[in-house]
Design a protein around this motif. Structure first.
Motif, PDB file in Angstrom:
ATOM      1  N   ASN A 464      36.889  13.054   1.590  1.00  0.00           N
ATOM      2  CA  ASN A 464      36.411  13.920   0.499  1.00  0.00           C
ATOM      3  C   ASN A 464      37.540  14.249  -0.475  1.00  0.00           C
ATOM      4  O   ASN A 464      37.343  14.319  -1.693  1.00  0.00           O
ATOM      5  CB  ASN A 464      35.833  15.217   1.073  1.00  0.00           C
ATOM      6  CG  ASN A 464      34.488  14.993   1.726  1.00  0.00           C
ATOM      7  OD1 ASN A 464      33.785  14.035   1.399  1.00  0.00           O
ATOM      8  ND2 ASN A 464      34.120  15.848   2.665  1.00  0.00           N
ATOM      9  N   TYR A 465      38.733  14.444   0.072  1.00  0.00           N
ATOM     10  CA  TYR A 465      39.904  14.741  -0.763  1.00  0.00           C
ATOM     11  C   TYR A 465      40.175  13.591  -1.733  1.00  0.00           C
ATOM     12  O   TYR A 465      40.361  13.801  -2.935  1.00  0.00           O
ATOM     13  CB  TYR A 465      41.111  14.982   0.139  1.00  0.00           C
ATOM     14  CG  TYR A 465      42.447  14.978  -0.580  1.00  0.00           C
ATOM     15  CD1 TYR A 465      42.896  16.092  -1.281  1.00  0.00           C
ATOM     16  CD2 TYR A 465      43.262  13.840  -0.548  1.00  0.00           C
ATOM     17  CE1 TYR A 465      44.111  16.087  -1.934  1.00  0.00           C
ATOM     18  CE2 TYR A 465      44.486  13.835  -1.209  1.00  0.00           C
ATOM     19  CZ  TYR A 465      44.909  14.953  -1.900  1.00  0.00           C
ATOM     20  OH  TYR A 465      46.117  14.943  -2.556  1.00  0.00           O
ATOM     21  N   ILE A 466      40.178  12.368  -1.227  1.00  0.00           N
ATOM     22  CA  ILE A 466      40.540  11.235  -2.085  1.00  0.00           C
ATOM     23  C   ILE A 466      39.420  10.931  -3.070  1.00  0.00           C
ATOM     24  O   ILE A 466      39.653  10.487  -4.199  1.00  0.00           O
ATOM     25  CB  ILE A 466      40.916   9.993  -1.242  1.00  0.00           C
ATOM     26  CG1 ILE A 466      41.930   9.129  -2.004  1.00  0.00           C
ATOM     27  CG2 ILE A 466      39.707   9.168  -0.858  1.00  0.00           C
ATOM     28  CD1 ILE A 466      43.263   9.787  -2.253  1.00  0.00           C
ATOM     29  N   ILE A 467      38.169  11.195  -2.682  1.00  0.00           N
ATOM     30  CA  ILE A 467      37.046  10.997  -3.605  1.00  0.00           C
ATOM     31  C   ILE A 467      37.156  11.966  -4.782  1.00  0.00           C
ATOM     32  O   ILE A 467      36.937  11.597  -5.950  1.00  0.00           O
ATOM     33  CB  ILE A 467      35.701  11.166  -2.870  1.00  0.00           C
ATOM     34  CG1 ILE A 467      35.443   9.940  -1.965  1.00  0.00           C
ATOM     35  CG2 ILE A 467      34.548  11.332  -3.859  1.00  0.00           C
ATOM     36  CD1 ILE A 467      34.212  10.065  -1.098  1.00  0.00           C
ATOM     37  N   GLU A 468      37.526  13.220  -4.489  1.00  0.00           N
ATOM     38  CA  GLU A 468      37.710  14.198  -5.562  1.00  0.00           C
ATOM     39  C   GLU A 468      38.843  13.777  -6.500  1.00  0.00           C
ATOM     40  O   GLU A 468      38.750  13.953  -7.716  1.00  0.00           O
ATOM     41  CB  GLU A 468      38.000  15.578  -4.970  1.00  0.00           C
ATOM     42  CG  GLU A 468      36.805  16.249  -4.307  1.00  0.00           C
ATOM     43  CD  GLU A 468      35.648  16.427  -5.289  1.00  0.00           C
ATOM     44  OE1 GLU A 468      35.894  16.936  -6.402  1.00  0.00           O
ATOM     45  OE2 GLU A 468      34.521  16.037  -4.947  1.00  0.00           O
ATOM     46  N   LYS A 469      39.897  13.247  -5.928  1.00  0.00           N
ATOM     47  CA  LYS A 469      41.002  12.747  -6.752  1.00  0.00           C
ATOM     48  C   LYS A 469      40.522  11.624  -7.664  1.00  0.00           C
ATOM     49  O   LYS A 469      40.871  11.566  -8.848  1.00  0.00           O
ATOM     50  CB  LYS A 469      42.143  12.237  -5.851  1.00  0.00           C
ATOM     51  CG  LYS A 469      42.934  13.326  -5.173  1.00  0.00           C
ATOM     52  CD  LYS A 469      43.831  14.053  -6.164  1.00  0.00           C
ATOM     53  CE  LYS A 469      44.738  15.051  -5.495  1.00  0.00           C
ATOM     54  NZ  LYS A 469      45.577  15.797  -6.461  1.00  0.00           N
ATOM     55  N   LEU A 470      39.736  10.701  -7.121  1.00  0.00           N
ATOM     56  CA  LEU A 470      39.240   9.565  -7.897  1.00  0.00           C
ATOM     57  C   LEU A 470      38.324  10.038  -9.031  1.00  0.00           C
ATOM     58  O   LEU A 470      38.341   9.494 -10.134  1.00  0.00           O
ATOM     59  CB  LEU A 470      38.499   8.587  -6.979  1.00  0.00           C
ATOM     60  CG  LEU A 470      39.378   7.818  -5.985  1.00  0.00           C
ATOM     61  CD1 LEU A 470      38.507   7.146  -4.924  1.00  0.00           C
ATOM     62  CD2 LEU A 470      40.222   6.763  -6.711  1.00  0.00           C
ATOM     63  N   LYS A 471      37.523  11.058  -8.747  1.00  0.00           N
ATOM     64  CA  LYS A 471      36.583  11.559  -9.748  1.00  0.00           C
ATOM     65  C   LYS A 471      37.275  12.334 -10.866  1.00  0.00           C
ATOM     66  O   LYS A 471      36.929  12.198 -12.039  1.00  0.00           O
ATOM     67  CB  LYS A 471      35.536  12.468  -9.081  1.00  0.00           C
ATOM     68  CG  LYS A 471      34.490  11.724  -8.258  1.00  0.00           C
ATOM     69  CD  LYS A 471      33.504  12.728  -7.668  1.00  0.00           C
ATOM     70  CE  LYS A 471      32.405  12.037  -6.882  1.00  0.00           C
ATOM     71  NZ  LYS A 471      31.468  13.026  -6.295  1.00  0.00           N
ATOM     72  N   ASN A 472      38.249  13.154 -10.459  1.00  0.00           N
ATOM     73  CA  ASN A 472      38.824  14.099 -11.416  1.00  0.00           C
ATOM     74  C   ASN A 472      40.148  13.663 -12.034  1.00  0.00           C
ATOM     75  O   ASN A 472      40.592  14.237 -13.031  1.00  0.00           O
ATOM     76  CB  ASN A 472      39.019  15.461 -10.726  1.00  0.00           C
ATOM     77  CG  ASN A 472      37.702  16.030 -10.247  1.00  0.00           C
ATOM     78  OD1 ASN A 472      36.688  15.951 -10.927  1.00  0.00           O
ATOM     79  ND2 ASN A 472      37.709  16.594  -9.041  1.00  0.00           N
ATOM     80  N   GLU A 473      40.792  12.697 -11.441  1.00  0.00           N
ATOM     81  CA  GLU A 473      42.071  12.204 -11.964  1.00  0.00           C
ATOM     82  C   GLU A 473      41.974  10.692 -12.112  1.00  0.00           C
ATOM     83  O   GLU A 473      42.300   9.953 -11.182  1.00  0.00           O
ATOM     84  CB  GLU A 473      43.216  12.614 -11.041  1.00  0.00           C
ATOM     85  CG  GLU A 473      43.350  14.128 -10.887  1.00  0.00           C
ATOM     86  CD  GLU A 473      44.475  14.538  -9.953  1.00  0.00           C
ATOM     87  OE1 GLU A 473      45.528  13.872  -9.988  1.00  0.00           O
ATOM     88  OE2 GLU A 473      44.289  15.508  -9.191  1.00  0.00           O
ATOM     89  N   PRO A 474      41.508  10.204 -13.255  1.00  0.00           N
ATOM     90  CA  PRO A 474      41.203   8.785 -13.453  1.00  0.00           C
ATOM     91  C   PRO A 474      42.344   7.828 -13.134  1.00  0.00           C
ATOM     92  O   PRO A 474      42.097   6.670 -12.803  1.00  0.00           O
ATOM     93  CB  PRO A 474      40.829   8.716 -14.940  1.00  0.00           C
ATOM     94  CG  PRO A 474      40.380  10.103 -15.277  1.00  0.00           C
ATOM     95  CD  PRO A 474      41.203  11.019 -14.443  1.00  0.00           C
ATOM     96  N   GLU A 475      43.585   8.326 -13.218  1.00  0.00           N
ATOM     97  CA  GLU A 475      44.702   7.414 -12.932  1.00  0.00           C
ATOM     98  C   GLU A 475      44.661   6.915 -11.492  1.00  0.00           C
ATOM     99  O   GLU A 475      45.189   5.846 -11.170  1.00  0.00           O
ATOM    100  CB  GLU A 475      46.047   8.099 -13.205  1.00  0.00           C
ATOM    101  CG  GLU A 475      46.355   9.301 -12.340  1.00  0.00           C
ATOM    102  CD  GLU A 475      45.891  10.611 -12.949  1.00  0.00           C
ATOM    103  OE1 GLU A 475      46.415  11.661 -12.546  1.00  0.00           O
ATOM    104  OE2 GLU A 475      44.990  10.569 -13.818  1.00  0.00           O
ATOM    105  N   TYR A 476      43.996   7.674 -10.614  1.00  0.00           N
ATOM    106  CA  TYR A 476      43.881   7.257  -9.217  1.00  0.00           C
ATOM    107  C   TYR A 476      43.061   5.971  -9.072  1.00  0.00           C
ATOM    108  O   TYR A 476      43.185   5.262  -8.082  1.00  0.00           O
ATOM    109  CB  TYR A 476      43.261   8.372  -8.370  1.00  0.00           C
ATOM    110  CG  TYR A 476      44.278   9.344  -7.824  1.00  0.00           C
ATOM    111  CD1 TYR A 476      44.643   9.330  -6.485  1.00  0.00           C
ATOM    112  CD2 TYR A 476      44.897  10.272  -8.653  1.00  0.00           C
ATOM    113  CE1 TYR A 476      45.582  10.215  -5.986  1.00  0.00           C
ATOM    114  CE2 TYR A 476      45.846  11.165  -8.172  1.00  0.00           C
ATOM    115  CZ  TYR A 476      46.180  11.129  -6.832  1.00  0.00           C
ATOM    116  OH  TYR A 476      47.120  12.004  -6.334  1.00  0.00           O
ATOM    117  N   LEU A 477      42.204   5.701 -10.059  1.00  0.00           N
ATOM    118  CA  LEU A 477      41.391   4.475 -10.009  1.00  0.00           C
ATOM    119  C   LEU A 477      42.265   3.224 -10.094  1.00  0.00           C
ATOM    120  O   LEU A 477      41.843   2.135  -9.690  1.00  0.00           O
ATOM    121  CB  LEU A 477      40.363   4.472 -11.140  1.00  0.00           C
ATOM    122  CG  LEU A 477      39.298   5.581 -11.079  1.00  0.00           C
ATOM    123  CD1 LEU A 477      38.515   5.617 -12.386  1.00  0.00           C
ATOM    124  CD2 LEU A 477      38.360   5.365  -9.902  1.00  0.00           C
TER     125      LEU A 477
END
Length: 524
Positions: A464-477
């Motif tokens: 859930n933590y990494i999914i939130e990062k992917l959703k809210n911080e596009p650079e994680y993509l």
């Protein structure tokens, strides 16, 4: 990690056992003293041989001081072996005699227990033990012992700040020992002092300063301890190898680490072997030597599993001994109250007897006599009620108390609001220690309220933590899966991908692709 806690410990124990403890062994002679010295020296280099000496010493021990001295050496031997179950056993054997020994041994028992609590991350217990030592220090009249206690308390405080990654505060605290430089050198504690500074500066990424203090620690260790402490040697190797790694001098780091692995030989300390194999694997990865990286990483994972099991068992053992200690304290208080009650009853009996004699000799005083007896009966009833009250609050351990369960649930909610679950070191034992409970309670409550075992619970938080990062911080993509795995606390790319798919139903690469397209379409 546990190594960062135990690697300094052995160096300052010999100081108190040899110089501050009052004469040991009631029939002590030169041979006895040589045996004490030899056992402690061997404890951190050849622990199994040292155990043979302590077995012999226990047979000769006749006083409480004798027994506690041997139990403390046994505890050090088990620290060297990484066996914290047996360390706890030895310490709580010593603790049963704590009220029968001299002040220096009394303090040493508490210090050892504080070390074990910090090592197993039982931080509430650690604070309790440190408070006890502070009280002992304030009451101490012996100037040498008082200085020693102050030095050791400062070491513990600085190490705790390092454990909490508060490196600046660790430096501030350790610098307060400048006034004790002479005592530190005379007590052969310089290597401990320099190692703490080296770790703190490394944490602050001040690598030149760190390297300077590692060199000073190494020189002090060789001078004072003659290469007889594998825990300290491992700390020095790991610390300097880390500095080589930061400079990308992987070859130099590997040379130190592999040579030290050979020196450890058939060591039983899984904590040391876990750390060393992990560092070797990382440095081979830096050299892009995949074959050796895989070899040592497999060894690391094997030791990591053993460490997890050992830590879980040790935490449970420690809690059992702590509960036993608390029960004994409660029993002592209850016995004190009983003594008061029996004293009152005895006094009542004597006064009643004396009153009856007066009654028969002087009936005129009968009314006054009854008033006295009545007063004493009321006093006795209050004392009996006080004992009953103590009994009524004795803890029941047949099931998890409601208050305890609620406290654990509140603690879990607080834990979920942090990112501590992304730590690779997070385990059932670690979380139990942070919540000040035991692993059985914690496991049962997670099963009951989350319908998951501990691993599933942690994995869901991480995903859930990494999914939130992917959703809210596009650079994680744009990050590699291996980076996302490490960021969220997984030990490898493959384990992250497996867990991610088991929870979301799709592979992380597919999820990232889909999410990227969705974000792109929204912008369009």
């Amino acid at each position: 990690m546990i190594l960062s806690n135990n690697r300094l410990f052995g160096q300052y124990v010999l100081f108190v056992l040899l110089f501050l403890v009052s004469p040991l062994f009631s029939q002590e002679n030169d041979e006895d003293m040589r045996m004490i010295n030899k056992a402690h020296e061997m404890a951190f280099f050849s622990p199994n041989e040292a155990l043979k000496l302590t077995d012999h010493m226990l047979k000769k021990a006749s006083t409480a001081d004798d027994h506690v001295t041997v139990y403390l050496i046994e505890a050090d031997i088990n620290i060297a072996k990484g066996d914290y179950d047996k360390t706890a056993e030895s310490l709580f054997k010593a603790n049963r005699l704590i009220n029968k020994v001299n002040d220096s041994l009394k303090a040493e028992i508490v210090f050892h227990k504080a070390f074990l609590a910090r090592t197993l991350k039982l931080y509430n217990q650690f604070d309790n033990y440190v408070s006890v030592v502070k009280i002992l220090k304030e009451k101490e009249d012996n100037a040498s012992l008082k200085s020693y206690l102050d030095i050791k308390l400062t070491f513990e405080e600085a190490n705790m700040f390092i454990d909490q990654e508060n490196y600046t505060q660790a430096i501030t605290v350790i610098n307060t020992l400048d006034k004790y430089r002479k005592e530190i050198e005379e007590g052969q504690l310089s290597d401990v002092y320099y190692l703490i500074k080296a770790k703190a500066y490394k944490g602050l990424e001040k690598y030149e300063e760190s390297y300077k203090y590692y060199n000073l620690a190494s020189a002090s260790y060789v001078k004072d301890h003659k290469n007889t402490n594998l825990l300290t040697e491992t700390a020095l190797v790991l610390g300097t190898a880390d500095l080589d790694y930061f400079k990308k001098d992987y070859t130099a780091a590997l040379d130190k680490l592999t040579q030290h692995l050979k020196r450890l030989g058939d060591s039983e300390n899984n904590y040391l072997l876990e750390k060393l194999n992990n560092r070797v694997a990382i440095n081979y990865l830096g050299l892009n030597d995949k074959e050796n990286h895989l070899k040592y990483n497999d060894a690391f994972l094997s030791y990591n599993k053993k460490v997890y099991d050992l830590e879980t068992s040790a935490v449970n053992s420690a809690y059992n001994y702590i509960n036993e200690e608390q029960a004994l304290n409660l029993e002592t208080k209850e016995n004190s109250l009983k003594a008061i009650v029996f004293s009152a009853l005895g006094a009542l009996f004597l006064i009643a007897l004396f009153g009856n004699l007066l009654y028969f000799s002087n009936k005129a005083k009968k009314k006054r006599l009854k008033e006295i007896i009545g007063y004493l009966e009321i006093t006795n009833k209050l004392l009996v009620d006080s004992v009953d009250k103590v009994k009524s609050i004795s803890p029941k351990k047949l099931s998890i108390p409601t208050e305890t369960e609620q406290n654990i649930l509140v603690g879990l909610k607080k834990f979920e609001s942090t990112v501590k679950y992304t730590s690779k070191d997070m385990s059932l034992a670690t979380l139990a220690a942070q919540l000040d409970t035991n692993t059985k309670y914690l496991s049962e409550i997670i099963n009951k309220h989350y319908n998951d075992n501990f691993n599933a619970y942690i994995n869901k938080l991480r995903v859930n933590y990494i999914i939130e990062k992917l959703k809210n911080e596009p650079e994680y993509l744009n990050y590699k899966i291996s980076y996302l795995a490490e960021e969220s606390g997984f030990s490898s790319h493959s384990s992250f991908a497996t867990v991610f798919k088991s929870i979301t139903g799709i592979a992380p690469t597919v999820f990232i692709d889909m999410l990227g397209k969705e974000i792109h379409n929204k912008k369009a």
